[in-house]
Scaffold this active site. Structure first.
Site, mmCIF file in Angstrom:
data_model
loop_
_atom_site.group_PDB
_atom_site.id
_atom_site.type_symbol
_atom_site.label_atom_id
_atom_site.label_comp_id
_atom_site.label_asym_id
_atom_site.label_seq_id
_atom_site.Cartn_x
_atom_site.Cartn_y
_atom_site.Cartn_z
ATOM 1 N N HIS A 277 44.370 42.471 40.727
ATOM 2 C CA HIS A 277 44.359 43.937 40.803
ATOM 3 C C HIS A 277 44.737 44.575 39.471
ATOM 4 O O HIS A 277 45.683 44.131 38.814
ATOM 5 C CB HIS A 277 45.340 44.401 41.883
ATOM 6 N N SER A 278 43.997 45.602 39.072
ATOM 7 C CA SER A 278 44.344 46.437 37.917
ATOM 8 C C SER A 278 44.567 45.578 36.662
ATOM 9 O O SER A 278 43.652 44.897 36.198
ATOM 10 C CB SER A 278 45.576 47.276 38.263
ATOM 11 N N TYR A 279 45.787 45.582 36.094
ATOM 12 C CA TYR A 279 46.062 44.806 34.884
ATOM 13 C C TYR A 279 45.949 43.301 35.143
ATOM 14 O O TYR A 279 45.739 42.516 34.214
ATOM 15 C CB TYR A 279 47.449 45.142 34.343
ATOM 16 N N GLY A 281 43.498 41.940 36.453
ATOM 17 C CA GLY A 281 42.138 41.600 36.049
ATOM 18 C C GLY A 281 42.047 41.322 34.563
ATOM 19 O O GLY A 281 41.359 40.395 34.115
ATOM 20 N N THR A 305 40.111 44.055 41.820
ATOM 21 C CA THR A 305 40.248 45.336 42.517
ATOM 22 C C THR A 305 40.697 46.394 41.508
ATOM 23 O O THR A 305 41.822 46.380 41.051
ATOM 24 C CB THR A 305 41.238 45.240 43.704
#
Length: 401
Positions: A277-279, A281, A305
């Site tokens: 998720h977010s960072y 990734g 995500t």
């Protein structure tokens, strides 16, 4: 005609000097402390008079009401500190759920840490390294969240299902996956600064005395100014701390690579799946850059995500971008229905709607689609045919820039 007095003339300077003198006579510490209560908070949920109900919602024990941020009017800093104190308690509460409800074990990092050095930890299922079939790896974003969490705000204001990784963990275990939960924001410990750790005065340097005196004078004036404004910003002087970073785990990127090298790459699983998720990734993409051949050989599919990775800024090579197009999917915040293809300017992986415009909700809202994606990817790999999940129905056309 009489000339107008210029701004910043002797009169203005005299007024400024008088104002400074007046302010210097005010004991700002005492003035502000009268308005702000002590920064002392309970260390248990019960102490805060909150509890998670049967629906996983945080509710007041007496009133049954949701959490109230503005507990004291016009005291935003105090309310924020109270919120942060509650957040730390919730972090420990989630750790307990991972161990007691999800039956994960806590593993210390670095694996060869000595007793006196700073340490971090991850969580994993008992079969994480020996499950021959499937392994699920979870990576949250940056900020205050820790292992097992997607969003502190969701945990406090919504519920445990939407804000934690527990639904992913439980479903993965039900479907026969091993599980590893990363802890990429646990990068350092904070210790109180001692006088011995304060930088030494320039008096002991080899600089000429005149230059030293000038620097010391500037330093004293700067410190005086800073302390003056600090009285407004931080009337209750908190202890000054310093950060000691955890060996080989000093950043989310380092942490991901360390866990890959010591655990994921050593696992028996034929199919490894990531949810990032977010960072998280960005941390996965950095892992891919550093361990490209290993990741390609071991990882079957990656669900991102609302990932904040950027293939240009991270200088991702063409072979990695091609692999991401075939094996990754990014569920992004969007007003479109779940799984609707979303255009992208970047030539990496397909993007589809997470069915929500709220960044922090994307992992929860895409939850059923992620496991469907993994299932199809696993079947396709076993049959040597690439998967055709929802993201492939209207394939996004990318142009190489």
């Amino acid at each position: 005609m009489m000339a107008q007095p210029q701004q910043g003339g002797p009169d203005e300077k005299e007024k400024t000097t008088a104002l400074k003198d007046l302010l210097s006579r005010i004991d700002l510490d005492e003035l502000m402390k009268k308005d702000e209560p002590p920064l002392e908070f309970p260390d248990t949920l019960e102490g805060f008079e909150y509890i998670f109900n049967e629906k996983g919602q945080l509710r007041h024990i007496k009133t049954g009401e949701p959490f109230v941020f503005n507990y004291r009017e016009d005291l935003h800093r105090w309310n924020q500190k109270r919120y942060e104190a509650l957040g730390e308690i919730i972090t420990k509460y989630i750790y307990e759920l991972l161990q007691n409800e999800c039956h994960l074990k806590k593993v210390t990092l670095p694996v060869d840490a000595i007793e006196t050095e700073p340490k971090s930890f991850i969580f994993m299922s008992e079969d994480a390294l020996v499950n021959p079939d499937k392994l699920l790896v979870l990576i949250h974003g940056n900020g205050v969240v820790r292992a097992g969490q997607w969003s502190r705000r969701l945990i406090i204001n919504e519920d445990l299902d939407s804000g934690t990784q527990i639904p992913y963990i439980k479903r993965a275990i039900e479907e026969g996956y091993g599980v590893i939960v990363l802890n990429p924001n646990e990068n350092y410990i904070e210790v109180e600064k001692t006088k011995a750790q304060v930088p030494l005065s320039s008096d002991i340097s080899d600089e000429p005395a005149e230059k030293r005196e000038r620097k010391d004078k500037i330093h004293k004036e700067t410190k005086k100014r800073r302390d003056f404004y600090e009285k407004y910003r931080n009337p209750q002087k908190e202890k000054e701390t310093m950060q000691i970073y955890i060996r080989d785990n000093g950043s989310p990127e380092e942490h991901a690579i360390y866990v890959w090298d010591h655990f994921i790459s050593q696992s028996a699983a034929e199919n490894v799946f990531f949810v990032a998720h977010s960072y998280g990734g960005l941390a996965f993409v950095e892992l891919m850059i550093q361990r490209e051949a290993e990741v390609k050989n071991k990882v079957t599919a990656v669900a991102l995500t609302d990932s904040v990775h950027n293939v240009w800024h991270q200088e991702v090579g063409k072979t990695i971008r091609e692999w991401m197009r075939e094996n990754c999917c990014n569920w992004v915040s969007s007003s479109e229905p779940l799984d609707t293809p979303v255009e992208s300017m970047l030539p990496d992986c397909p993007r589809v709607s997470a069915g929500t415009e709220r960044h922090e909700l994307t992992s929860w809202k895409s939850f059923p689609s992620v496991f469907k994606f993994f299932s199809e990817a696993g079947k396709a790999k076993n049959s040597l045919v690439k998967p055709t999940p929802t993201r492939r129905s209207n394939r996004i056309k990318y142009e190489e820039f």
